[in-house]
Design an enzyme around this catalytic site. Structure first.
Site, PDB file in Angstrom:
ATOM      1  CG  ASP A 127      26.755  52.780  25.459  1.00 32.72           C
ATOM      2  OD1 ASP A 127      25.966  53.121  24.406  1.00 32.72           O
ATOM      3  OD2 ASP A 127      26.949  52.245  26.479  1.00 32.72           O
ATOM      4  CG  HIS A 128      23.797  51.873  19.412  1.00 28.83           C
ATOM      5  ND1 HIS A 128      25.269  50.950  20.673  1.00 28.83           N
ATOM      6  CD2 HIS A 128      23.190  51.779  19.975  1.00 28.83           C
ATOM      7  CE1 HIS A 128      24.133  49.765  20.558  1.00 28.83           C
ATOM      8  NE2 HIS A 128      23.229  50.224  20.380  1.00 28.83           N
ATOM      9  CG  HIS A 188      24.259  49.531  26.197  1.00 23.49           C
ATOM     10  ND1 HIS A 188      24.495  50.013  25.289  1.00 23.49           N
ATOM     11  CD2 HIS A 188      24.084  48.882  25.322  1.00 23.49           C
ATOM     12  CE1 HIS A 188      24.881  49.337  24.212  1.00 23.49           C
ATOM     13  NE2 HIS A 188      24.381  48.192  24.336  1.00 23.49           N
TER      14      HIS A 188
END
Length: 488
Positions: free
Chosen positions: A176-177, A239
């Protein structure tokens, strides 16, 4: 110490690889975390040669390299194989290439596999990596998978089952960047490195917490994908809930991946399971219509390319989560995420309870704001006396904004996350228990919305979403802290 490793990228001709992966690997190369003993194998369906692949890599890092020679030396470590994920012979060729590169670069059989492809191929690839002996138990073997990790609990569970036939949970890194962003990782320092916040970070002192992921752009060229996803799956399931877990977790015993992961998992297990009536009340969806910002007219979502003309897919999702823990029981975690909003910005606002006033009028609450993007930093709003003869109180803001990104000191999210994989640090990755718990709740909301059990509100492009989102906060005596002015 530089890592000894072969990195194999499935989907090496894709946009993500060019924009993020190759530059991130190059930064690790420049910093010495990758040196002589590494190689990268790129695979995709396109029939590229090694020379052409090198040119693609060099082009992607031109602005980062100190010299053309440095860029070319880095690119010389890249090798390409045209690959059909369903063809056994291609995996045998991949194994042979891997073995020869292991010998050439002395990588001690260490392997990282990055699946930058559609999730429906993940299981097939993992199966062949094992059956063709590419995953052979020698050296470390780690798998990075891109989101989305499934489209609901059922598909996520099936995907996880397929991956675990080849890799153990500790070998799987679900990326999850957002968790690689500097200020999200700074939440640990702010919360647990300062007595003032460590002692006040609970329901006795915090009134509510607000999480905002605002995007100025629409769906652009992603209309076909987005119309089958929507804001809830695209931004909230991963996110938003991951960020919430960092804000709501108890203090870990130690700053280690195992201790942090244990506390994060507790948060997901303690997410309040709403009743059917609460689902309708707590969660709001919206879809943008046409509007004008700075003289430019934006089209509506239903007019975007590859979007169904009568689509009910949400481009905006808002609501409140509750965590049934001793620390935060009853405290609303408000969130909002959407496209075509007034201004781009990702931030967290921690709103503290108001103190009793002795000054004859109410006081503004203290607010800690954590800026995640495009700016990085934080601010703390407190009450103080205004300069002058009269005793007047007004909010005073203490602000800190880092310029680490501008100077290059702040690593890119993918650079940081790949570095973590090389060092077997899964702190900033999602564990299966977290993914499973998040889908259990998101599935219920998705089902309600798919059956049109809740209104689909329209909002004008350039606004901050439907007014129903403001009304939800008002029910709890709250309001959004960030209210950017429209630029009509």
């Amino acid at each position: 110490m530089s890592s000894k490793v072969i990195v194999t990228i499935f989907g090496a001709s894709g946009d993500l690889a060019k924009r993020k992966l190759y530059p991130s690997l190059f930064r690790l190369y420049k910093s010495g975390n990758l040196s002589e003993h590494f190689a990268v194998i790129g695979t995709a369906r396109r029939p590229w040669s090694k020379e052409y692949f090198e040119s693609v890599v060099v082009e992607s890092i031109t602005d980062l390299a100190d010299s053309p020679q440095q860029a070319q030396e880095f690119a010389s470590h890249f090798y390409y194989q045209s690959h059909d994920v369903n063809d056994t012979e291609h995996y045998i060729a991949l194994r042979d290439l891997q073995n020869s590169l292991d010998e050439k670069y002395q990588t001690e059989h260490n392997k990282v596999f990055f699946l930058s492809m559609a999730p429906q191929f993940f299981g097939t690839i993992a199966k062949h990596l094992k059956s063709e002996g590419i995953v052979d138990g020698q050296g470390f073997e780690r798998l990075i998978v891109e989101k989305p990790f499934g489209t609901d609990l059922e598909t996520a569970s099936q995907l996880n089952k397929e991956l675990e036939e080849t890799f153990d949970e500790e070998q799987i890194f679900r990326i999850d960047h957002y968790l690689g962003k500097e200020m999200i990782q700074n939440i640990f320092a702010i919360r647990f490195g300062n007595l003032i916040f460590d002692n006040l970070w609970n329901r006795d002192f915090i009134d509510n917490i607000q999480i905002t992921f605002a995007e100025r752009l629409g769906v652009e060229e992603r209309g076909g994908y987005y119309d089958h996803s929507g804001a809830l799956r695209d931004m909230v399931q991963n996110h938003t809930l991951q960020l919430l877990s960092l804000l709501a977790m108890d203090k870990p015993a130690t700053f280690t991946k195992d201790a942090i992961r244990a506390e994060k998992i507790k948060v997901f297990e303690q997410l309040h399971n709403p009743t059917d009536d609460e689902l309708k009340k707590f969660f709001i969806r919206g879809q943008y219509r046409s509007g004008t910002i700075e003289g430019k007219k934006d089209i509506s979502y239903r007019s975007e390319p590859n979007v169904y003309p009568e689509s009910t897919t949400e481009t905006y999702a808002s609501g409140t989560f509750f965590v049934d823990s001793d620390r935060f029981r009853g405290v609303p975690f408000f969130f909002r995420t959407g496209k075509r909003l007034t201004q781009k910005g990702t931030m967290v606002n921690v709103v503290f309870k108001q103190t009793d006033s002795i000054f004859g009028h109410s006081l503004q609450p203290n607010v800690l704001t954590i800026y995640i993007q495009p700016n990085e930093g934080f601010s703390l709003s407190i009450n103080g006396k205004e300069v002058g003869e009269k005793f007047s109180i007004a909010p005073i803001s203490f602000d800190y904004e880092t310029d680490a990104t501008a100077t290059g000191a702040s690593p890119e999210p993918y650079e940081k996350l790949i570095f973590d994989v090389l060092n077997n640090d899964s702190t900033n990755y999602s564990h299966w228990h977290e993914v499973r718990a998040s889908w259990q709740l998101i599935d219920r909301i998705e089902k309600l919305w798919a059956e049109n059990g809740a209104p689909l509100y329209e909002y004008k492009s350039g606004s901050m979403g439907p007014t129903a989102s403001d009304d939800l906060l008002a029910e709890y005596g709250a309001e959004w802290v960030w209210k950017p002015e429209p630029k009509n």
